[in-house]
Design a protein around this motif. Structure first.
Motif, mmCIF file in Angstrom:
data_model
loop_
_atom_site.group_PDB
_atom_site.id
_atom_site.type_symbol
_atom_site.label_atom_id
_atom_site.label_comp_id
_atom_site.label_asym_id
_atom_site.label_seq_id
_atom_site.Cartn_x
_atom_site.Cartn_y
_atom_site.Cartn_z
ATOM 1 N N MET A 120 47.837 47.011 34.893
ATOM 2 C CA MET A 120 48.233 45.688 35.379
ATOM 3 C C MET A 120 48.057 44.690 34.239
ATOM 4 N N ALA A 121 49.187 44.186 33.741
ATOM 5 C CA ALA A 121 49.125 43.242 32.626
ATOM 6 C C ALA A 121 49.078 41.816 33.135
ATOM 7 N N HIS A 122 49.482 41.643 34.394
ATOM 8 C CA HIS A 122 49.725 40.307 34.906
ATOM 9 C C HIS A 122 49.539 40.297 36.415
ATOM 10 N N PRO A 123 49.007 39.227 36.997
ATOM 11 C CA PRO A 123 48.751 39.251 38.443
ATOM 12 C C PRO A 123 50.008 39.190 39.307
ATOM 13 N N MET A 124 51.099 38.631 38.775
ATOM 14 C CA MET A 124 52.287 38.445 39.604
ATOM 15 C C MET A 124 53.427 39.283 39.045
ATOM 16 N N THR B 21 45.606 30.175 43.236
ATOM 17 C CA THR B 21 46.274 31.424 42.895
ATOM 18 C C THR B 21 46.902 31.314 41.510
ATOM 19 N N TYR B 22 46.883 32.415 40.757
ATOM 20 C CA TYR B 22 47.543 32.422 39.449
ATOM 21 C C TYR B 22 48.990 31.971 39.618
ATOM 22 N N SER C 200 46.643 35.672 31.188
ATOM 23 C CA SER C 200 46.940 36.316 32.473
ATOM 24 C C SER C 200 45.857 36.012 33.505
ATOM 25 N N ARG D 247 41.937 47.131 36.538
ATOM 26 C CA ARG D 247 42.369 45.861 37.128
ATOM 27 C C ARG D 247 43.284 46.111 38.330
ATOM 28 N N ALA E 77 42.591 44.780 42.140
ATOM 29 C CA ALA E 77 43.588 44.028 42.909
ATOM 30 C C ALA E 77 43.914 44.757 44.216
ATOM 31 N N LEU F 152 41.023 38.455 38.033
ATOM 32 C CA LEU F 152 41.648 39.749 37.747
ATOM 33 C C LEU F 152 42.734 40.034 38.765
ATOM 34 N N ALA F 153 42.454 39.750 40.041
ATOM 35 C CA ALA F 153 43.415 40.044 41.095
ATOM 36 C C ALA F 153 44.475 38.949 41.232
ATOM 37 N N GLY F 154 44.228 37.776 40.650
ATOM 38 C CA GLY F 154 45.190 36.674 40.715
ATOM 39 C C GLY F 154 45.148 35.900 42.018
ATOM 40 N N PRO G 21 46.842 35.860 47.668
ATOM 41 C CA PRO G 21 47.690 34.996 46.849
ATOM 42 C C PRO G 21 48.409 33.938 47.689
ATOM 43 N N PHE G 22 48.329 32.694 47.246
ATOM 44 C CA PHE G 22 48.975 31.539 47.870
ATOM 45 C C PHE G 22 48.445 31.225 49.277
#
Lengths: 101, 487
Positions: free
Chosen positions: A58-62, B194-195, B209, B381, B385, B432-434, B459-460
């Protein structure tokens, strides 16, 4: 490249890595970081116990898609304000030491 | 006597709207309190009084013209890593001393267009690397509840200024807990959205990130107001979310009934201070008495979160901080050739923790070690998540501690970076999980130090965690406590 490192994963050639990162270290810093980073690497070594077989990285959360902007002219930034932060400027350009002899 | 500085954003909005006070009066009270107690706390890096008052004059004029919004004229202090046009942006580092921002970060521009007054910038750990603000190259910031203790970090200046009532609200950034943990240590509310919820344009990058901007305030409603003002898509940040921004503050219900709150057993383990554990458990019981259903959930990969975070965050930092090369801005220390110039500049400009993280990050990305460290951490990661998405299938939000400890004495983690890293275990997971997370005051230790309750959402799901925080906050008085500081 890897021959430049020590074999053990818990011991880093701090001076060599600092060189890669363009950081000049004093002998005191080298000794201190060697001890602290070996300790930190010893700690993060616990990740080796995790079964990650078949797990996607996972490089990115979204979920990401590439984004292109329109190919249009626009104004970005204030040149004088940007150049005012530069350590050395001549003729609206950054001055750097000579690269090629 | 200065009093307006003690009001919340919500209260000031009402006072301004009714004409009971002006923005200039508010700013003057904030400045008076800052001048009284900041010599002790040292939260502010820079506060241009004339500039703040000029903005207040403009805000009052906008109100007289009838063009004011609910936030017009309310001052806010900005963490010194967000660009505010014409002002400093040191990032707590010697390498950026003297830098003047040529532009506004998007979050700052949005607060400005809402009419808010940019009233000074506050201290932080250098480049947001640290959990105590002791890594600032500029000054030592103290905890208003006990000046022998750290304010937390990296947004320690934000939290201490808000807690000490010398800022009405502040904007920080959270890469591994840097909004939530100092908020918890100083008895404030801290929100990590949230990211992608808030544009990162103009936020100096640490780990791209993981970085997210967030408000530190005295109440949940204030956090909701500031989130609403900053959130939303920005063409300048392709990672900013296109999702609509609800009116978070107006939608707060204060209703806890029917909500399912997950308690992760991995967050109540050995190593957590008994008094922190007791405060958080009591807060969870309070949520239950307000009508929430408490369920146990499991986040089994929590024990790997700190190691994962310190590999990924330092890797990203090592590349992001390559830009400080002494060429375009910031410090330059001359050298015989460009390489020597880089090495001399970075050696003189960066502090100890920043160098340590750059070296670690360079190492985990280097040939021969990339797979063993960086790639493996990216896979873990994914597992972290996944833990959260499985947990959120069973509950509306997760409630847990923010940090295993309350604020600790200044200097107690000196020379032991790993000890400080281990304190981030309950906050790095959200980055890490965003996902989003909120810290809300939930009590005090016997030594009088604040403790925070962390509410984590999918998220959101900002509206949901703000709602839970609001319902809890309205049923307690913790957020009304204030520290006694001798100026």
């Amino acid at each position: 490249m890897s021959s430049s490192f020590n074999e053990s994963a818990e011991h880093m050639d701090v001076e060599y890595v600092a060189q890669l990162a363009r950081l000049h270290l004093t002998p005191e810093e080298r000794t201190l970081y060697q001890r602290q980073l070996d300790q930190i690497l010893g700690y993060v070594d616990e990740l080796k116990a995790v079964d990650v077989e078949g797990v996607e990285p996972m490089a990115h959360p979204m979920p990401r898609t590439n984004v292109l902007r329109r190919d249009e002219c626009g104004t970005r930034g204030d040149r004088e304000a940007v150049l005012a932060n530069a350590p050395s400027v001549r003729h609206h350009q950054f001055v750097v030491p000579k690269i090629v002899e | 006597m200065s009093v307006l500085n003690e009001k919340t954003v919500e209260e000031l909005s009402v006072l301004l709207e009714s004409g009971a006070c002006t923005s200039q009066e508010i700013v003057r009270d904030v400045l008076a309190e800052k001048n009284r107690i900041d010599p002790v706390i040292r939260a502010y890096v820079e506060l241009d009084e004339e500039d703040a008052l000029a903005q207040a004059v403009e805000a009052d004029a906008a109100r007289a013209r009838g063009t004011a919004g609910p936030l017009t004229g309310i001052p806010v202090a900005i963490k010194d890593l967000l660009n505010v046009r014409g002002q400093s942006c040191t990032c707590g580092s010697k390498i950026l001393q003297g830098y003047r921002s040529p532009y506004d970060a998007t979050a700052v521009a949005r607060l400005r267009s809402a009419g808010m007054v940019m009233a000074g910038r506050v201290n932080m750990d250098e480049f947001a690397m640290g959990s105590s603000t002791e890594n600032s190259a500029l000054q030592t910031t103290r905890n208003p509840w006990n000046t022998a203790c750290v304010p937390g970090g990296s947004s320690g200046g934000s939290a201490s200024a808000v807690a000490a009532r010398m800022a009405v609200a502040s904007i920080g950034s959270d890469t591994g807990g840097s909004v939530r943990q100092p908020a918890s240590f100083c008895g404030c509310v801290g929100l990590k959205p949230t990211y992608g919820r808030i544009s990162r344009y103009g936020l100096t990058a640490y780990a791209s990130s993981l970085d997210q901007i967030g408000p530190i305030t005295r109440t949940v409603k204030d956090a909701a107001l500031l989130l609403g003002a900053m959130a939303g898509h920005d063409p300048m940040d392709s990672t900013s979310s296109p999702l609509d921004v609800p009116d978070y503050a107006a939608s707060l219900t204060g209703e806890m009934k029917g909500l399912k709150l997950g308690v992760p057993k991995e967050y109540f383990v050995e190593g957590i201070e008994p008094e922190v554990d007791a405060c958080v458990r009591k807060a969870i019981a309070q949520c239950e008495s307000l009508g929430a259903e408490i369920v146990e959930v499991s986040l089994p990969n929590t024990r790997y979160a700190t190691a994962t975070y310190y590999i990924l965050a330092t890797a990203e930092a090592s590349t992001n901080l390559a830009r400080y090369d002494g060429v375009r801005y910031g410090l330059r220390v001359e050298g015989a050739d460009p390489i020597a110039l880089y090495m001399n500049t970075r050696a003189a400009g960066f502090g100890s923790e920043v160098k340590r993280r750059i070296i670690l990050g360079t190492y985990v990305l280097s040939s021969g070690y990339y797979d063993a460290y960086y790639l493996r951490a990216q896979k873990v990661r994914t597992l972290i998540a996944r833990d959260f998405s499985e947990a959120f299938a069973r509950c509306d939000a997760i409630v847990c501690p923010v940090s295993p400890t309350a604020a600790y004495p200044l200097g107690s983690c000196a020379d032991d970076p790993l000890k400080m890293y281990l304190g981030d275990i309950f906050t790095v997971t959200a980055n890490l999980a965003g996902i989003c997370g909120l810290s809300v005051p939930c009590g005090f230790t016997s030594g009088g130090l604040p403790v925070g309750l962390q509410i984590l959402g999918a998220p959101f799901a900002e509206q949901k965690i703000l709602d839970i925080g609001y319902a809890y906050e309205q049923s307690t008085a913790w957020h009304t406590e204030k520290p006694a500081i001798q100026g």
